[in-house]
Design a protein around this motif. Sequence first.
Motif, PDB file in Angstrom:
ATOM      1  N   ARG A 207      71.652  51.326  42.907  1.00 41.42           N
ATOM      2  CA  ARG A 207      72.130  51.952  41.684  1.00 41.42           C
ATOM      3  C   ARG A 207      72.176  50.895  40.601  1.00 41.42           C
ATOM      4  O   ARG A 207      72.497  49.739  40.860  1.00 41.42           O
ATOM      5  N   ILE A 209      74.050  49.816  37.598  1.00 40.37           N
ATOM      6  CA  ILE A 209      75.304  49.960  36.867  1.00 40.37           C
ATOM      7  C   ILE A 209      75.476  48.726  35.992  1.00 40.37           C
ATOM      8  O   ILE A 209      75.344  47.599  36.458  1.00 40.37           O
ATOM      9  N   ASP A 227      76.362  53.992  34.114  1.00 37.38           N
ATOM     10  CA  ASP A 227      75.415  54.155  35.212  1.00 37.38           C
ATOM     11  C   ASP A 227      74.068  54.551  34.632  1.00 37.38           C
ATOM     12  O   ASP A 227      73.949  55.554  33.938  1.00 37.38           O
ATOM     13  N   ALA A 243      80.615  55.395  35.620  1.00 39.92           N
ATOM     14  CA  ALA A 243      79.730  55.602  36.760  1.00 39.92           C
ATOM     15  C   ALA A 243      80.378  56.551  37.757  1.00 39.92           C
ATOM     16  O   ALA A 243      81.559  56.405  38.085  1.00 39.92           O
TER      17      ALA A 243
END
Length: 644
Positions: A207, A209, A227, A243
């Motif tokens: 991910r 972020i 995010d 996020a």
Amino acid sequence: MFNKILIANRGEIACRVMETAQKMGVSCVAVYSDVDATAKHVQMADEAVHIGGAAPAESYLKGDVIIRAALDTGAQAIHPGYGFLSENPDFVDAVQAAGLTFIGPSADAIRKMGLKDAAKVLMEKAGVPVVPGYHGDNQDPEHLAGAADAIGYPVLIKAVAGGGGKGMRLVERPEDFATALDSARGEARTAFGNDAVLVEKYVAKPRHIEVQVFGDGTHAVHLFERDCSLQRRHQKVIEEAPAPGMTSEMREAMGQAGVRAAEAIGYKGAGTVEFIVDASDGLRPDRFWFMEMNTRLQVEHPVTEAITGIDLVEWQLRVAAGENLPKKQDDLAISGHAFEARLYAEDVPKGFLPATGTLTHLVFPDNCRADSGVRAGDTISPWYDPMIAKVVVHGSTRAVALETLNRVLQQTEVAGTVTNLAFLGALTRHEGFASGDVDTGLIGRDLETLVQEPEPSDVTAVAAAMTALDLVDVDPETGFSLWAPLHRAVQLSRRDDVLDLDVQVDGPDRQIWQVGENRVVAERTAGRWMLNGTPMPRVAAHNGTLTVFTDYGQSFDVIDPLDRDTSATGDTNVIQAPMPGLVKAVFATAGQTVQKGDRLAILEAMKMEHSLLAARDGIVAEVLVEDGSQVEAGAALVRLEDEA
């Protein structure tokens, strides 16, 4: 505070900076290229200066000309926006040498974060976690391959001076490393003039972020996280804040890591510290690593503004003018949830090819923030990024904000060019994204489903046909004479499909349409047309193209029955340019034997490179362009000999 600033940029970010500066009573000077003389940012500005040709190298990248414009107009400071010169430390030095203020970090801070390998070494010293990898100076291919073996596959090759996904390649097997390295270096050399790379571990369920930071040169605060995991080809598509799934422990750890990163380089102004997060076991404070720091305002900064109530451009101006940080860390808090969707002129079914065209119609609903550098009537130019707007929504919860985004995208009206609007809408309805189960591979895994365009309904087709035949605004008092004959037909085309429609006009307020085997009844009540009982959608018509604003916009062309069929024959002999652009390289030569899929040329358009491949096996009969040629869409580049 400054009295006047110059904005060294164009498009939506130039407009965005002006909005805040002018609210603060600061006059704004715009700069513009040949093709931007009537652009929105020029008309918004208090004054504007022409700086050169359409190509960025002839205008927006000419630092000396921009500085001279600032001096000549009496500007006291220069705001770089993002892109172009925003992270060029030599430009910062030149601005300051001219006695002007650069609204952003110091040249030293930009240099320290400009090369990814050196930045990671610096971050390690500052106690910021970094991804396992090789960031050294030895660029020998065998040494880099050995480093990849030591790190363990899969690995990422990344340009040290990179950004936007350029110069980046995923390598899953040792035998593919050499080819990927050559490709990454070539792209990096073209984009950045620097082919040095680093190699790092590829995270399985990554991910993206990032933490918004803001410093005054000594101290820094963070304005929480965004995010940006929803990506295509390493380009962000939809961003959000905060996020999903973020814990207070994780937020504290990431926020403090971002602050340490900023304070380690004496950062001044707005910046973003990007982290890669391993989400395979949820969000854990020991599973995030520093990727890079963007030493400028980010494209996605509006979602941070939406959840914090902070105007980041105002902060930029105040800190650059010598004021202290407007707030301390304890004064900052999150309220609700926000999304930003990037609306682009691009042909999604054709592989997201950047598109051009004149925006004949552009309307956004009231319940969103739309940051845009274009208006109806403006042209999407092949010289610059084809972004139309950033569509931003805010809600009390993530679910509320996502539903709002879905509705806003459905209500957004664009005509004159193809867009990714339906693709964005499909993302808002994606089950995994809706639940917050996101990672950077989500779009790639479900791409086939996400790019399927909605099929036009019979009602949509009839709305287009009524507009084509001028059967919408006929005056019921005097219109009967205009309706003879009472039976009419029209052909509409949509991409490769042809629709035949017939209508019987039963009076001023009733029409019966036949669409294939289906019937649609159009009836006008209280001045409004209803099609099979549903309100007729809005339609925009321009030069024979009809855009119906339903299902994110459906476009049809009216077929003139007197025209001969000039549709494509499916000829695979000629390789054509799919869009206007610069021929970066030609690999084909006359007499060369090629196989289907061989790369014959590279076309550079809208800051991206596109490989043009042979559609079949054959022999090159003729090469019609050379390196450096500027071509229009549809131009023939390479011709193969006729098949025997």
